[in-house]
Design a protein around this motif. Structure first.
Motif, PDB file in Angstrom:
ATOM      1  N   VAL A 177       0.837  -1.191   0.000  1.00 19.47           N
ATOM      2  CA  VAL A 177       0.000   0.000   0.000  1.00 19.47           C
ATOM      3  C   VAL A 177       0.876   1.247   0.000  1.00 19.47           C
ATOM      4  O   VAL A 177       2.058   1.207   0.338  1.00 19.47           O
ATOM      5  CB  VAL A 177      -0.943   0.036   1.219  1.00 19.47           C
ATOM      6  CG1 VAL A 177      -1.885  -1.161   1.209  1.00 19.47           C
ATOM      7  CG2 VAL A 177      -0.148   0.090   2.524  1.00 19.47           C
ATOM      8  N   SER A 178       0.276   2.343  -0.378  1.00 16.12           N
ATOM      9  CA  SER A 178       0.969   3.628  -0.345  1.00 16.12           C
ATOM     10  C   SER A 178       1.180   4.047   1.109  1.00 16.12           C
ATOM     11  O   SER A 178       0.334   3.818   1.975  1.00 16.12           O
ATOM     12  CB  SER A 178       0.146   4.681  -1.085  1.00 16.12           C
ATOM     13  OG  SER A 178       0.736   5.950  -0.951  1.00 16.12           O
ATOM     14  N   THR A 179       2.327   4.681   1.356  1.00 13.09           N
ATOM     15  CA  THR A 179       2.607   5.200   2.700  1.00 13.09           C
ATOM     16  C   THR A 179       2.161   6.648   2.846  1.00 13.09           C
ATOM     17  O   THR A 179       2.259   7.215   3.932  1.00 13.09           O
ATOM     18  CB  THR A 179       4.107   5.116   3.005  1.00 13.09           C
ATOM     19  OG1 THR A 179       4.826   5.883   2.034  1.00 13.09           O
ATOM     20  CG2 THR A 179       4.583   3.666   2.958  1.00 13.09           C
ATOM     21  N   GLY A 180       1.712   7.254   1.745  1.00 13.93           N
ATOM     22  CA  GLY A 180       1.262   8.632   1.788  1.00 13.93           C
ATOM     23  C   GLY A 180       2.370   9.657   1.646  1.00 13.93           C
ATOM     24  O   GLY A 180       2.120  10.867   1.651  1.00 13.93           O
ATOM     25  N   THR A 181       3.607   9.171   1.474  1.00 13.17           N
ATOM     26  CA  THR A 181       4.742  10.097   1.343  1.00 13.17           C
ATOM     27  C   THR A 181       4.995  10.494  -0.102  1.00 13.17           C
ATOM     28  O   THR A 181       5.761  11.413  -0.376  1.00 13.17           O
ATOM     29  CB  THR A 181       6.020   9.464   1.911  1.00 13.17           C
ATOM     30  OG1 THR A 181       6.319   8.262   1.177  1.00 13.17           O
ATOM     31  CG2 THR A 181       5.832   9.103   3.380  1.00 13.17           C
ATOM     32  N   GLY A 182       4.372   9.774  -1.037  1.00 18.21           N
ATOM     33  CA  GLY A 182       4.521  10.105  -2.454  1.00 18.21           C
ATOM     34  C   GLY A 182       5.790   9.600  -3.099  1.00 18.21           C
ATOM     35  O   GLY A 182       6.031   9.834  -4.284  1.00 18.21           O
ATOM     36  N   GLY A 183       6.634   8.892  -2.352  1.00 22.04           N
ATOM     37  CA  GLY A 183       7.909   8.445  -2.904  1.00 22.04           C
ATOM     38  C   GLY A 183       7.792   7.205  -3.768  1.00 22.04           C
ATOM     39  O   GLY A 183       6.847   6.432  -3.661  1.00 22.04           O
ATOM     40  N   GLU A 184       8.779   7.030  -4.642  1.00 22.86           N
ATOM     41  CA  GLU A 184       8.848   5.804  -5.429  1.00 22.86           C
ATOM     42  C   GLU A 184       9.364   4.678  -4.542  1.00 22.86           C
ATOM     43  O   GLU A 184      10.021   4.923  -3.521  1.00 22.86           O
ATOM     44  CB  GLU A 184       9.741   6.009  -6.653  1.00 22.86           C
ATOM     45  CG  GLU A 184      11.153   6.438  -6.339  1.00 22.86           C
ATOM     46  CD  GLU A 184      11.933   6.803  -7.583  1.00 22.86           C
ATOM     47  OE1 GLU A 184      11.340   6.844  -8.656  1.00 22.86           O
ATOM     48  OE2 GLU A 184      13.150   7.043  -7.456  1.00 22.86           O
ATOM     49  N   ARG A 185       9.078   3.449  -4.942  1.00 24.42           N
ATOM     50  CA  ARG A 185       9.450   2.287  -4.131  1.00 24.42           C
ATOM     51  C   ARG A 185       9.980   1.187  -5.031  1.00 24.42           C
ATOM     52  O   ARG A 185       9.454   0.955  -6.124  1.00 24.42           O
ATOM     53  CB  ARG A 185       8.243   1.773  -3.337  1.00 24.42           C
ATOM     54  CG  ARG A 185       8.532   0.595  -2.410  1.00 24.42           C
ATOM     55  CD  ARG A 185       7.264   0.127  -1.715  1.00 24.42           C
ATOM     56  NE  ARG A 185       7.528  -0.856  -0.669  1.00 24.42           N
ATOM     57  CZ  ARG A 185       7.589  -2.170  -0.878  1.00 24.42           C
ATOM     58  NH1 ARG A 185       7.413  -2.642  -2.103  1.00 24.42           N
ATOM     59  NH2 ARG A 185       7.845  -2.988   0.125  1.00 24.42           N
ATOM     60  N   TYR A 186      11.014   0.497  -4.555  1.00 26.68           N
ATOM     61  CA  TYR A 186      11.582  -0.640  -5.264  1.00 26.68           C
ATOM     62  C   TYR A 186      11.526  -1.868  -4.343  1.00 26.68           C
ATOM     63  O   TYR A 186      11.663  -1.753  -3.125  1.00 26.68           O
ATOM     64  CB  TYR A 186      13.044  -0.401  -5.643  1.00 26.68           C
ATOM     65  CG  TYR A 186      13.290   0.772  -6.554  1.00 26.68           C
ATOM     66  CD1 TYR A 186      13.407   0.607  -7.927  1.00 26.68           C
ATOM     67  CD2 TYR A 186      13.417   2.064  -6.033  1.00 26.68           C
ATOM     68  CE1 TYR A 186      13.645   1.695  -8.763  1.00 26.68           C
ATOM     69  CE2 TYR A 186      13.645   3.150  -6.858  1.00 26.68           C
ATOM     70  CZ  TYR A 186      13.768   2.957  -8.223  1.00 26.68           C
ATOM     71  OH  TYR A 186      13.990   4.037  -9.049  1.00 26.68           O
ATOM     72  N   SER A 187      11.362  -3.021  -4.917  1.00 26.69           N
ATOM     73  CA  SER A 187      11.517  -4.269  -4.165  1.00 26.69           C
ATOM     74  C   SER A 187      12.020  -5.341  -5.116  1.00 26.69           C
ATOM     75  O   SER A 187      11.862  -5.239  -6.341  1.00 26.69           O
ATOM     76  CB  SER A 187      10.204  -4.700  -3.503  1.00 26.69           C
ATOM     77  OG  SER A 187       9.261  -5.101  -4.468  1.00 26.69           O
ATOM     78  N   LEU A 188      12.633  -6.362  -4.551  1.00 29.66           N
ATOM     79  CA  LEU A 188      13.264  -7.398  -5.376  1.00 29.66           C
ATOM     80  C   LEU A 188      12.998  -8.763  -4.749  1.00 29.66           C
ATOM     81  O   LEU A 188      13.777  -9.241  -3.925  1.00 29.66           O
ATOM     82  CB  LEU A 188      14.764  -7.124  -5.469  1.00 29.66           C
ATOM     83  CG  LEU A 188      15.556  -7.945  -6.484  1.00 29.66           C
ATOM     84  CD1 LEU A 188      15.095  -7.633  -7.904  1.00 29.66           C
ATOM     85  CD2 LEU A 188      17.045  -7.650  -6.347  1.00 29.66           C
ATOM     86  N   PRO A 189      11.901  -9.414  -5.128  1.00 28.04           N
ATOM     87  CA  PRO A 189      11.637 -10.760  -4.610  1.00 28.04           C
ATOM     88  C   PRO A 189      12.281 -11.842  -5.473  1.00 28.04           C
ATOM     89  O   PRO A 189      12.216 -11.798  -6.711  1.00 28.04           O
ATOM     90  CB  PRO A 189      10.112 -10.862  -4.669  1.00 28.04           C
ATOM     91  CG  PRO A 189       9.718  -9.940  -5.780  1.00 28.04           C
ATOM     92  CD  PRO A 189      10.744  -8.861  -5.843  1.00 28.04           C
TER      93      PRO A 189
END
Length: 303
Positions: free
Chosen positions: A246-258
């Motif tokens: 979910v969005s954290t409300g900070t507006g930042g981009e997010r990366y993840s690597l599963p």
């Protein structure tokens, strides 16, 4: 260690792992490579877009609906919007001889992988993949001990594993906190090793009472969770928990690597001997690992 892991897998199916031994450089290099790739112009990313004829959806993609793969969630999934996340998938097929070698046919996977023309990208991706292979093997041996098995019990089922490494990119946006960025789902395979973005949270796990719990962001840690196939293998002694982003409300981009660790394509997944008794018979019919996974891909990506 095995006992602690077993307790986690019987309750939430999630744990945070530190002291894992994966070199800092391998982690740092893949983080840098991902940021460079997803920052490319759209036309450059589209050059390595996943082909409709590829059942493994390898390369770049920007559509999908993981909620569609949840058992019994078909009606709910129909009313959910597609996930708003960009992906790059590396799936080397678990065959040392490469595409078309022994155990694989062109009918199964008709095209080769595609890589972006980005210096150092493929090297960083393949190096990190190799580190995840080693870690997944170690975890599988700890899993065996936790289940009362010989340490090498899983080895013959994962020595030709066909695992995939998926990069996820969530572009910056102005959505309010709590809005779904990646639909709720459980993972499909054996186990998942997730490298989180340390600058952005958002991963949530559904608790026993249906509430959503935030997964902590711990610098240098991996998030480990088991998938549907291992839950099935253990006769539901271990749980594959539904989760989302979910969005954290900070507006930042997010990366993840599963890193999705999957047993050998031809591995037969049937109830582990220590997970059944006279009062608790096997709950599932045996399935073959590879076709089971391909069916999940078809549901998620409408292939």
């Amino acid at each position: 260690m095995a006992d602690a892991i077993g307790r986690c897998c019987e309750t939430s199916g999630f744990l945070l792992l530190v002291g894992h031994g994966v070199p800092y450089k391998a982690v740092n290099d893949i983080k840098h490579a991902l940021r460079e790739f997803f920052a490319l112009p759209q036309a450059e990313k589209d050059r390595v877009r996943a082909q409709p004829c590829d059942p493994l959806a390898r390369g770049f993609s920007s559509a999908g609906k993981l909620a569609a793969t949840n058992a019994g969630a078909d009606v709910q999934a129909e009313h959910q919007a597609p996930d708003r996340v960009e992906k790059f998938v590396h799936f080397p097929l678990g065959n040392p001889e490469g595409l078309g070698g022994a155990g694989w046919t062109d009918e199964r996977v008709p095209i080769a992988e595609m890589w972006p023309e980005l210096p150092g990208f493929r090297k960083a991706y393949e190096r990190y993949y190799a580190e995840m292979e080693l870690l997944a093997t170690e975890l599988s041996r700890l899993f065996a001990l936790a289940l009362g098995l010989r340490e090498d019990w899983f080895d013959a089922s994962i020595d030709r594993h066909h695992s995939n490494l998926m990069a996820n990119y969530y572009p910056a946006d102005d959505r309010p906190a709590g809005e779904v960025r990646l639909s709720e789902h459980s993972d499909w395979g054996n186990l998942t090793i997730l490298l989180q973005d340390e600058s952005q949270g958002g991963l949530q796990v559904r608790g026993e009472g249906g509430e959503w719990l935030d997964v902590p962001v711990v610098p240098g840690a991996f998030v480990i969770n088991i998938g549907d196939l291992l839950a099935r293998w253990t006769n539901d002694r271990w749980v594959s928990t539904v989760h989302r982003v979910v969005s954290t409300g900070t507006g930042g981009e997010r990366y993840s690597l599963p890193f999705f660790h999957q047993p050998n394509f031809d591995a037969v997944i049937e109830c582990i001997p220590t997970c059944t008794t006279g009062d608790n018979p096997p709950r599932y019919e045996p399935v073959v690992s590879g076709p089971y996974l391909l069916d999940k891909f078809k549901l998620a990506y409408a292939l």
